[in-house]
Design a protein around this motif. Structure first.
Motif, mmCIF file in Angstrom:
data_model
loop_
_atom_site.group_PDB
_atom_site.id
_atom_site.type_symbol
_atom_site.label_atom_id
_atom_site.label_comp_id
_atom_site.label_asym_id
_atom_site.label_seq_id
_atom_site.Cartn_x
_atom_site.Cartn_y
_atom_site.Cartn_z
ATOM 1 N N CYS A 41 -18.102 -14.436 -30.237
ATOM 2 C CA CYS A 41 -16.767 -15.033 -30.150
ATOM 3 C C CYS A 41 -16.860 -16.548 -30.331
ATOM 4 O O CYS A 41 -17.734 -17.185 -29.759
ATOM 5 C CB CYS A 41 -16.157 -14.737 -28.789
ATOM 6 N N ARG A 52 -20.265 -17.662 -28.611
ATOM 7 C CA ARG A 52 -20.851 -17.075 -27.413
ATOM 8 C C ARG A 52 -20.723 -15.551 -27.509
ATOM 9 O O ARG A 52 -19.689 -15.051 -27.925
ATOM 10 C CB ARG A 52 -20.139 -17.599 -26.169
ATOM 11 N N HIS A 54 -20.374 -11.783 -26.002
ATOM 12 C CA HIS A 54 -19.852 -11.046 -24.847
ATOM 13 C C HIS A 54 -19.996 -9.562 -25.127
ATOM 14 O O HIS A 54 -19.881 -9.118 -26.268
ATOM 15 C CB HIS A 54 -18.376 -11.377 -24.601
ATOM 16 N N ARG A 55 -20.174 -8.803 -24.088
ATOM 17 C CA ARG A 55 -20.439 -7.376 -24.259
ATOM 18 C C ARG A 55 -19.204 -6.569 -24.690
ATOM 19 O O ARG A 55 -19.287 -5.789 -25.623
ATOM 20 C CB ARG A 55 -20.981 -6.798 -22.965
ATOM 21 N N CYS A 58 -13.653 -10.569 -26.205
ATOM 22 C CA CYS A 58 -13.683 -12.032 -26.190
ATOM 23 C C CYS A 58 -12.648 -12.536 -25.194
ATOM 24 O O CYS A 58 -11.442 -12.418 -25.444
ATOM 25 C CB CYS A 58 -13.380 -12.595 -27.579
ATOM 26 N N VAL A 62 -13.519 -19.708 -21.584
ATOM 27 C CA VAL A 62 -14.805 -19.648 -20.887
ATOM 28 C C VAL A 62 -15.081 -20.998 -20.248
ATOM 29 O O VAL A 62 -14.580 -22.034 -20.711
ATOM 30 C CB VAL A 62 -15.979 -19.277 -21.835
#
Length: 65
Positions: A41, A52, A54-55, A58, A62
């Protein structure tokens, strides 16, 4: 003494110089080194963009330091 301990606990709990970066809307599905699917993302903070992973999705913002 109790006021001092409370003040130190509050200071310790707050992040040092944390700021918020916002999601730009750009994202791509990636495969991690452990062969799991994740989202890469893009975020923007003060005119600078960064990515960054993310699992699941997004997040719209952050925390950055």
């Amino acid at each position: 003494m109790k006021k001092l301990i409370l003040a130190l606990a509050i200071i310790a709990a707050s992040p040092a110089h944390a700021a918020t970066a916002f999601f730009t809307g750009r994202q791509e599905m990636v495969t991690t080194v452990t062969y799991q699917q994740a989202w890469n993302c893009e975020y923007s903070y003060l005119g600078r963009n960064f990515w960054r992973i993310h699992r699941n999705y997004c997040p719209s913002s952050v925390e950055v330091q």
